[in-house]
Design an enzyme around this catalytic site. Sequence first.
Site: not given
Length: 1839
Positions: A505, A1508
Amino acid sequence: MHKAVKEWCAQMGKRRFSGMEVTLMVLFLLMAVTTVTLIALYFTREPEAAKEDPDITPEVFVPQCPNIPLSHRVDCFPDAGASKQKCEQRGCCWSPLDERNVPWCFFPVNHGYTADSVNKPSASVMTATLKRMDAPSLFGADVKELSLHAEMQTNKRLRFKISDANKKRFEVPHEHIAGLNIDPTGNIGDVLEITNKPFGLSVIRKETKKVLFDTTMAPLVFADQYLQLSAKLPSHNIYGLGEHVHQNYRLDTNWRTWPIFTRDAFPNGGTHNLYGHYPFFLCLEDESGKSFGVFLMNSNAMEVVLQPAPAVTYRTIGGVLDFYILFGDTPEQVVQEFQELIGRPVIPPYWSLGFQLSRWNYTSLAEVKATVERNRATKMPYDIQYTDIDYMEDKKDFTYDKVKFSELPQFADYLHEKGQRYILILDPAIATSKRVGNTPYEAYDRGTAKNAWVFESDGKTPLLGEVWPGETVFPDYTSQACIDWWVDEYERFSREIKHDALWIDMNEVANFKKGSINGCADNNLNYPPYTPKVLDEVMYSKTLCMDAKQAWGNHYDVHSLYGYSMVLATEQALQRVFGENRTLMLTRSSFPGVGKYSGHWLGDNGANWNDIKWAIPGMLEFGLFGVPYIGADICGFFDEPSEELCRRWMQVGAFYPFSRNHNAEGYKPQDPAAFGPDSLLVATSKHYLEIRYTLLPYLYTLFYKAHTTGETVVRPVMHEFFSDRNTWSVDRQFLWGRNLLITPVLDPGVEWLQAYIPDAVWYNYESMERLADRKTQVNMHLPADKLGLHIRGGAILPTQRPNVTTTYSRLNPMGLIIALDDNGQAAGELFWDDGDTRATVETGKHIHYAFSVVNRKLTMHVNHAGYQDPNNLKFDDIVILGEPHRPTSVSVTHVKSSGNTTTNVTDANIQHNGGKQVLTLQGLGLALGDTYIVAWELDPVDEAYQRFNCHPEENADEAKCKARGCIWEQSTVTGVPWCYFPTDYGYTVSNSQETLSGMRVDISRNMRYRSSNRPGSPDINNLRVEIIYHKSDMLQFKIWDPATERYEVPVELSVPPTPDIDENSRLYKVEITHNPFGIQVYRKSTGTKIWDSSVPGFTFSDMFIQVSTRLASENVYGFGETEHPTYRHNLDFHTWGMFSKDQPPGYKMNCYGVHPFYMGLEDTTDAHGVLLLNSNAMDVTFQPTPALTYRTLGGILDFYMVLGPTPESVVQQYTELIGRPVLPAYWSLGFQLCRYGYANDKEISDLYRDMKNAGIPYDVQYGDIDYMERQLDFLLNPAFDGLPALVDTMREEGMRFIFILDPAISGNETQPYPAFERGVAADVFIKWPKELSDEIVWGKVWPDYPNVTVNESLDWDTQVKLYRAFAAFPDFFRDTTAAWWRQEIQDFYDKTMKFDGLWIDMNEPASFVHGTVGEKCLGNPLLENPPYMPPLESKERGLNHKTLCMNSEQILPSGKRVKHYDVHNLYGWSHTKPTYDALLNVTGKRGIVVTRSTYPSSGKWAGHWLGDNFAAWDQLEKSIIGMMEFSLFGIPYTGADICGFFNPSEYDLCLRWMQLGAFYPYSRNHNGKGNPRQDPVAWDERFANVSRDVLNIRYTLLPYLYTLMYEAHVKGSTVVRPLLHEFVDDKNTYGVYKQFLWGPAFLITPALAKGVTSVDGYVPDARWYDYHTAKDVGVRRQTLTMNTPLDHINLHIRGGYIIPWQKAERNTVLSRKNKLGLIVALSDSGTAQGSLFWDDGEGIDTVKKAEYLLTSFSAQSNTLTNQVTHNGLLPADKLTLGVVKVWGAGSVQFTHATLTKADGSQHPLKPQHNLDTQELIIDATTLSVPVDQGFTLTWKTAA
């Protein structure tokens, strides 16, 4: 001089002076200042030469200040005190604003450097020399010459470094990067471009050419202590930069400045710098996921500015500019590249993933133990206990308090006994004071002896500060001497105090004094020319003086490396102490690369609701930074948390990778047990920690992935779902890896929160149920004890039964949770080792599994087996989420090198929850480290048939499938989709209301799934459904967007004005399913579900709508117009497109009409029909489920259902809805001749003559487009000048004439052409929308240009281009068009030629160009090529192929303007009624209209021929299918071109076709241009004779056919009728399509194949008489082989029916004059019935006017009765009775017959009875019995 004065003053400040001395010093200072001023004035005065020579002017820098956008301004005055004068002194631009965010003083474009000598010494390297441009300086000491060195270090990493070309400067001595092996690859020119003046560089993504990092936006500044570089970025999605408290993960680009400089500060939400130094950010470019990272390798104090351009500006005050650009295809790839650069993270020890407790100042070890014991007592998982600095003696490192912590040396053993671990803290600062009792502090003494400390600026004197123990020195971890000392001290201490890991720390480095106890000297290191906006804005605040000396350099340069260097030293210490044990390090200060050795916590937070939120962005950022072992102090470090806050924090903290509850001294304890053993906090903490421990194998594997590939552990949702913009800012939720979504409650008093559910399958971890939502915000209920936890579909999570510590949990059995995705697949992996030994990956001492599920087969494959767990662990339980079916069996195969063994799992160990769709396999005992295959089996076909196709387009693949949120699973079943919808894909019910007459339902799209993913077609999320019960046998359900008007079909249907409200009378009931939404329709009488759309896949987007339904059976008929090979549909995954098109019939080719109607025949023999009233392009897909899927490209869903229940009643109800068929003129039932290619009128005349001479019945002659001049409507070809007279002659002889009209009107005439001119005047032609153009949408069809000679030898496209005129298309929706059309027809009739009927063709509409002339459609291209294209003919050409542009505009009668896109399929429909109205208006007779293009209700006005066709044998049977389908569609007047239109016919084919065609309702022989004649007299005498004979049969039966047409007109009955309509109870008839009925009674069984002399025909279950012999065929309900010589067609009359007939003549005018005969075909019971409809045959509305005769005949007990139902006949049309033929009269001779007239008079008749055939013939001709009056006829035997 200024510096010297300051130093002198500083030295003098150390002593006290007398008053005289002070006075003298002041005078000296004044003199010095005056001297300096004079010297300055001398050197800055204007040169004398300039004053003397006006032609010489000094060079004054003029900034070039173009109009730079505000967002692009780069601050030229980042320090305080900007003013116009000061700005201009810097050579910058001044432009003040009314806000301070935007720079008022900003850089011009002529600052910076120029690039000289740009070189590429190799393909991957680029260098340049940069020369500073002449410009004022910002802070002085600008470096005049720089060196640029750039290299592609890998194909994903670019480095460029800008440094002083002539002087070495500080560079970060990075431990990992320095050791990288560089593998230059690629051409650097592909990714980096240099701009020479001013210098700038652009980093480019090679694949997309997108500029990612562009420094040309502002000049480079490179001074000794001020370096600045700005770069334009491609997006605002910027993440990273640290360490700070970023309140959101995505950074704000609105002029935010982030200082970076390690600092001991509170993380309270400000913008100040914190513990770590991370000049790295990730930028997500866009939804593609492509991302890049930018890392500036520089450890000096700096600030990074983000601005809205978006852009980034770096300002650093030392070192060099050493940038790394990291390229990725996804955000995750960028992180992986970054970690490859800086060093991938360490795998923490397994136990360090357990829960941890700590606090600052327990006060004593006894209190620590009390804390341990009370938490142990709760049985809560809990692995690690910490002690903070309070364990030390006076807070001195390497000591312990021998009073309060006297038993600390034994504390680790105390914890180890229960499987727990102990971690203690060390700070870097070392006290200078002695220990208790004035004893030496050996650690300090040894460090001093080794010169281990940071020194003052003299490099000799240890710098003194103050930290926790008081006055301290600071170890210089960059010094090897210090490292050796630190390692030695730690080793000494570890022998004294046993512990398991180390927490370091205060290593920013923290100092409670500013700089030192002596302050800091005033120099350019402590007071640089520019100080970034660090906290306090003093460089040495709460740390060391910047001029302090370390081995790596001045503290000014290495300050932010202090924690990094301490980590490197501590790693050596840990290795010394723990050897092969992995242990753990936790550091507060960090720098990129720290994660290789250490974890991190987010610092000294507070117990407040902000900090619980902000912890999530913090964790996510450290994932980016390569520090995955990360977490915040649970419940907060400072202050006291409320129970609620701590409870919620314990819940979320259970899913921090580093999970530690830690608080500060002076506050109440906040460990869970401190809140009470029975508290809710303890209960929920325990619950979620147990889940954490259950999932630790998964979490541990994530750390393995981080270590080996650089993947993140805690992961932003955006990383996985980058294509979803909603995820880019999600930072109140997070993922573990890719598969576990954590949704915590982060606010007080909240139990319901808005949570985002990303676009995937998700399962609630706790309930195991699948979520209904995806890709949406949901309101999630999370009561006080709950946190949101969801497993992603597709995941396999390894688990282990939890215990109170990992020591014990690692003894427990393992398991797997398998969450199936949309595809029913999943994957995962497991890394396993002893959890503690170092480098098990590198040494191979581990196990690695790869898990996968595909097709319900779990493979547990061991990729590596280098570890044998001593506990003989086994996988016991496997839980499978999302399995809807219970398996029929489950097998386990143990895969071994010696041979596999397979066993079955017992039923007792298989648990399946159908409601939750969870399958659990228990007690498996699969040894960890071995390979297994676990397979669960379902019925494969049943399962596959439940799939609904999510990707109907071609070329589906897994990626495309998953992009739609669907499931990808291959199948061996043919046709089964591999990409299919998840079970709940679709919509859900949000609101519903039911009334007596229907329902109204609101539904919402299930947002858990992605959009339908068709660009340009956004999903509509909210829909409305209306269900209307119109009648007892008809309902409607309609689905639309209530928020936006959409196109609806303008075809008016006949529905009751008010719906039915009598529920008891309805044949159906309706139910709604909620998730997914669906409509279910049941037949009440049988319970059969005849519609069920509650299946997945309902999609409603703007241009794509899809809905599926299950079918009641496989018997489905209808949908058209398409050539189907069978009448009953093949449900084996066939898709049929529907879009009207000039397309000759062919397999799966969409033809002329669109009929989205089908009839379904249920297994109960009931029938129903369904119409989708939608006119957009669409398709339907059948599948064997059985099911049906509709897909349409627009509009709405508007369904109508009729309930039958018989097939015939279905058609009747359907035609009642759409309109009953037109009643054709009687003569139109006669035989008809036509051809395209008559050369002149003489050819027609000769044909007419030959047909008369041959005696062949013949009623109608046609003229095709050859009668027109250049194929122009309403103009007569000179070659046909004699045609009007010929027509008059023919009509006088009883013939009728029909001519053709096409819709297209020529617009290129040089002579007056009234049809076009009047059309333009009336504005009848289709145009573009006005916003695009006011022009006609021109096409080309048959009309030729004027004055051209067509060369027909050219190819078709060339002919169209050269000869076809521009043609306009009338918009027949408009009333004005109908009026114009009628007038043109009237003029032709009056002025040119008479006619009796009209033939309208080419009205799909057809065009010979695609879209328009030039083929450039205006407007939205998606209309032409929509996001989804049905399987249409030439679909790759777009919807406009052979027709108009879809963006053409039409105008409905209401005035509403619509796109042709929506109404294209209605063109022929809209053409038909105006034509029919014109025919009636012009001729005053009924006539007939024959149309090619049709839509539901076209039959109200016209008949249809099947198009057709080709002269081919297969066309015979297909013509039967076509006729039967058009019978369903409500168009009974139909038939095919007999003998074929295209290609030369052949003798046998044409003759067989003449036989079949004689029984077409519309019987016309027609062929195409260029082919030989094929009319009956074109062949030989035999052909003519056979044709005459079969046509005589037709003409004989015309009264019956006409009566059928009447019944179709008034009842909707079919004329050509499928056998199943009459014999629905006989399922053999369901598939019959080579035979057909006329009505109920006349069966036609034609020969349909070449060369056959017999035919197999099905004889349904009735008595049948051979028409030719009158004999009963004697068989029923079986197939009969019937002789069929070439001159014969098999015809049968059904017993029980009476058929009216007349003797045939050569036309109907003559045959109608003959007596009416009857064929009475007796049934088995000797009965029969029939009817006759008769009118004048051509009057308009004779039924409506009641001008007709309707009579019914019945036979029973040897008596025939005529019962007149209606008699409105005019005298000229009356009939008298002729010959009555009674079939099946029996073998007993009938000798007498009596006819009784209506007046009662009786008349004996002599019957003729053939005992062989059993035919009885009674001739009543001589009696002249009126048929319009009743009579009876009886016959008797001799007795």
